[in-house]
Write a protein that holds these residues in place. Structure first.
Motif, PDB file in Angstrom:
ATOM      1  N   THR A   1     209.981  48.671  -9.038  1.00 36.50           N
ATOM      2  CA  THR A   1     209.321  49.491 -10.056  1.00 36.50           C
ATOM      3  C   THR A   1     208.061  50.182  -9.535  1.00 36.50           C
ATOM      4  O   THR A   1     207.403  49.719  -8.612  1.00 36.50           O
ATOM      5  CB  THR A   1     208.961  48.644 -11.282  1.00 36.50           C
ATOM      6  OG1 THR A   1     208.058  47.602 -10.897  1.00 36.50           O
ATOM      7  CG2 THR A   1     210.203  48.041 -11.906  1.00 36.50           C
TER       8      THR A   1
ATOM      9  N   SER B   1     207.245  48.201 -14.292  1.00 35.01           N
ATOM     10  CA  SER B   1     207.939  47.026 -14.808  1.00 35.01           C
ATOM     11  C   SER B   1     207.886  46.980 -16.330  1.00 35.01           C
ATOM     12  O   SER B   1     208.876  46.675 -16.995  1.00 35.01           O
ATOM     13  CB  SER B   1     207.311  45.750 -14.224  1.00 35.01           C
ATOM     14  OG  SER B   1     207.588  45.632 -12.844  1.00 35.01           O
TER      15      SER B   1
ATOM     16  N   VAL C   1     211.625  53.126 -12.238  1.00 35.63           N
ATOM     17  CA  VAL C   1     212.281  52.518 -11.082  1.00 35.63           C
ATOM     18  C   VAL C   1     212.261  53.507  -9.925  1.00 35.63           C
ATOM     19  O   VAL C   1     212.783  54.612 -10.044  1.00 35.63           O
ATOM     20  CB  VAL C   1     213.737  52.114 -11.410  1.00 35.63           C
ATOM     21  CG1 VAL C   1     214.407  51.452 -10.201  1.00 35.63           C
ATOM     22  CG2 VAL C   1     213.773  51.186 -12.616  1.00 35.63           C
TER      23      VAL C   1
END
Length: 500
Positions: free
Chosen positions: A119, A155, A46
């Motif tokens: 992400t 992700s 992230v």
């Protein structure tokens, strides 16, 4: 101490807990934030946290929506939120803020999800690994020395580690299926035109790239596609409609036995790792045990032509991306604005002719017609998702001599000379030899999925790919639902970080 076993639930499961008032929306959000804060320092999945945005959105959710108050991460490219930065993994866009929601984000928001962050991606989503110079590499939850794949690697790592049950992804050459394969997840690339592309553009990568999600469960992916698909006025393409719901079909038994062709041979004649071959052979045996007819048969397309036509588009799109940076930077892009490999790809795009581009797109159409005929005989086409297990972080970085060559060629603008040297064929082999199986479905517009059915002796997941005829997501979801019930389906909860 957690308020409830957050990681035990998929997205629909969390939504049901919230709707039945067993947990409060803020409690679910707090657990997601706790997991991101715990896992992200190790994984670097992230790159933009949006906790305040997420909390503020809880009051405006329709709690009758399928994913009401479920935490979701978005990919840091094309999935734009008005007022939030979006960098596409590049330092050149570090100051850019989105003016509007993308059509994908607007549609996803209607499902009730709350966006908790963005992400990591390789620069401009160009690579099958996620190691951008600007943010640094994302690591695989199964083994942090290895890549989670790309370009939706951030992700995939986030979902596989249990940060969130669902994360945005897109796929222009395998970018949903490759990270799904490497992280033990379910990932389906929908048909061209199935999910939103607007509002600014009507297509991404000439229709090769489509947006969807990465998930742990088949039903989360199916339920999200039920909400995402539909007519969009900005879209250049529209997939044929499906009468029914993907959520229901993925939970329904197959009413007939399928005829499935399979191959373990690379379409560009390169080596396929023994573990990837084993994954397909095991999958073929599993499908036969379920009563399906499985036959070894290669697709009726020229793999080398497909690879070259894909790269012609790829080079052209990079060149166009670099040209479009002028509106953000207020000047023409320079080599120092982007990674050396990105600049080199852009140079190759600049020296490709309009004639070559049109001929490349024609190859896509030829392949699409050939595959439609193929699917008159075979319901599905089974291949490895990738030709190799996940690479070690940094393994695919250019060598010192290659970096020097790239820098020299880039600084002198020798794209034409480079093209005449025949290096494009070498680039085609080097860039696609690890992932030669996924591009076909992007160019033909077919739906394709990676399903988690194999784990190497080193404990690394390897997915297998199944491709359906255009508009055939329902068949893929139905088979995925059947496979998910078998013991062969990999449990992502087995990875070391999930239980942390």
């Amino acid at each position: 101490m957690e308020v409830f076993p957050y990681k035990e639930y998929d997205g629909l499961g969390l939504a049901e807990l919230i709707k039945s008032k067993q947990v409060k929306p803020i409690e679910v959000l707090q657990e997601a934030i706790k997991q991101i804060e715990k896992q992200n320092p190790s994984l670097n999945a992230v790159i933009n946290k949006m906790y305040d945005h997420a909390e503020n959105s809880l009051g405006s959710i329709n709690y009758d929506s399928p994913f009401a108050a479920v935490p979701m991460l978005l990919k840091d490219i094309t999935q734009e939120i008005a007022g939030e930065k979006i960098t596409s993994g590049s330092k050149s866009l570090q100051g850019y803020t989105a003016k509007d929601d993308s059509a994908y984000v607007a549609k996803a928001r209607e499902t009730g999800v709350v966006f908790v962050g963005q992400t990591n991606v390789p620069e401009f989503a160009l690579m099958g690994t996620t190691e951008p110079a600007f943010y640094g590499p994302t690591r695989n939850p199964w083994n942090m020395n290895h890549t989670p794949g790309g370009s939706s690697g951030g992700s995939a790592a986030a979902v596989a580690s249990g940060m969130v049950p669902i994360a945005g992804a897109n796929d222009g050459g395998g970018s949903i299926r490759i990270p799904a394969a490497y992280c033990g997840l379910f990932g389906i690339k929908p048909s061209r035109g199935r999910t939103p592309a607007g509002p600014i553009f009507g297509r991404h990568w000439q229709g090769a790239s489509v947006d969807h999600v990465l998930t742990r469960t088949v039903r989360d992916s199916a339920a999200m596609l039920d909400e995402l698909h539909g007519y969009e006025k900005a879209a250049a393409f529209h997939a044929r409609s499906f009468e029914g719901t993907y959520l229901k079909i993925c939970q329904a038994p197959l009413e007939r036995k399928l005829k499935i062709a399979y191959t373990i041979a690379s379409p560009i004649g390169t080596k396929v790792d023994a573990e990837c071959k084993l994954a397909v052979n095991k999958a073929a045996a599993l499908l036969e045990s379920l009563g399906h007819f499985v036959e070894e048969k290669e697709a009726p397309v020229d793999g080398s032509k497909i690879a070259k036509s894909y790269l012609t588009m790829y080079f052209g799109e990079v060149a166009a991306t670099l040209a479009s940076l002028e509106s953000v930077l207020g000047r023409k892009a320079k080599m120092t604005d982007v990674e050396p490999t990105t600049w080199l790809l852009g140079l190759l795009g600049k020296v490709s002719s309009a004639e070559e581009f049109v001929l490349a797109i024609r190859e896509w159409d030829k392949a699409a017609i050939a595959m439609e005929a193929f699917h008159e005989t075979y319901d599905l086409y089974l291949t490895p998702a990738t030709a190799c297990p996940p690479a070690i972080i940094g393994e695919l970085e250019p060598s010192s001599s290659e970096k020097f060559l790239i820098k020299t060629v880039g600084s002198l603008g020798l794209g034409s000379l480079l093209k005449k040297s025949g290096i494009i064929d070498q680039i085609a082999e080097n860039s696609l030899k690890r992932t030669p199986f996924t591009q076909l479905a992007n160019l033909t517009g077919q739906p394709a999925m990676s399903v988690p059915l194999h784990l190497t002796p080193d404990g690394l997941p390897i997915g297998v790919q199944l491709i359906a005829g255009r508009g055939g997501e329902d068949l893929l979801f139905q088979l995925a639902g059947q496979l998910e019930q078998t013991e062969s389906w990999l449990d992502v909860k087995e990875n070391p970080l999930f239980s942390r």
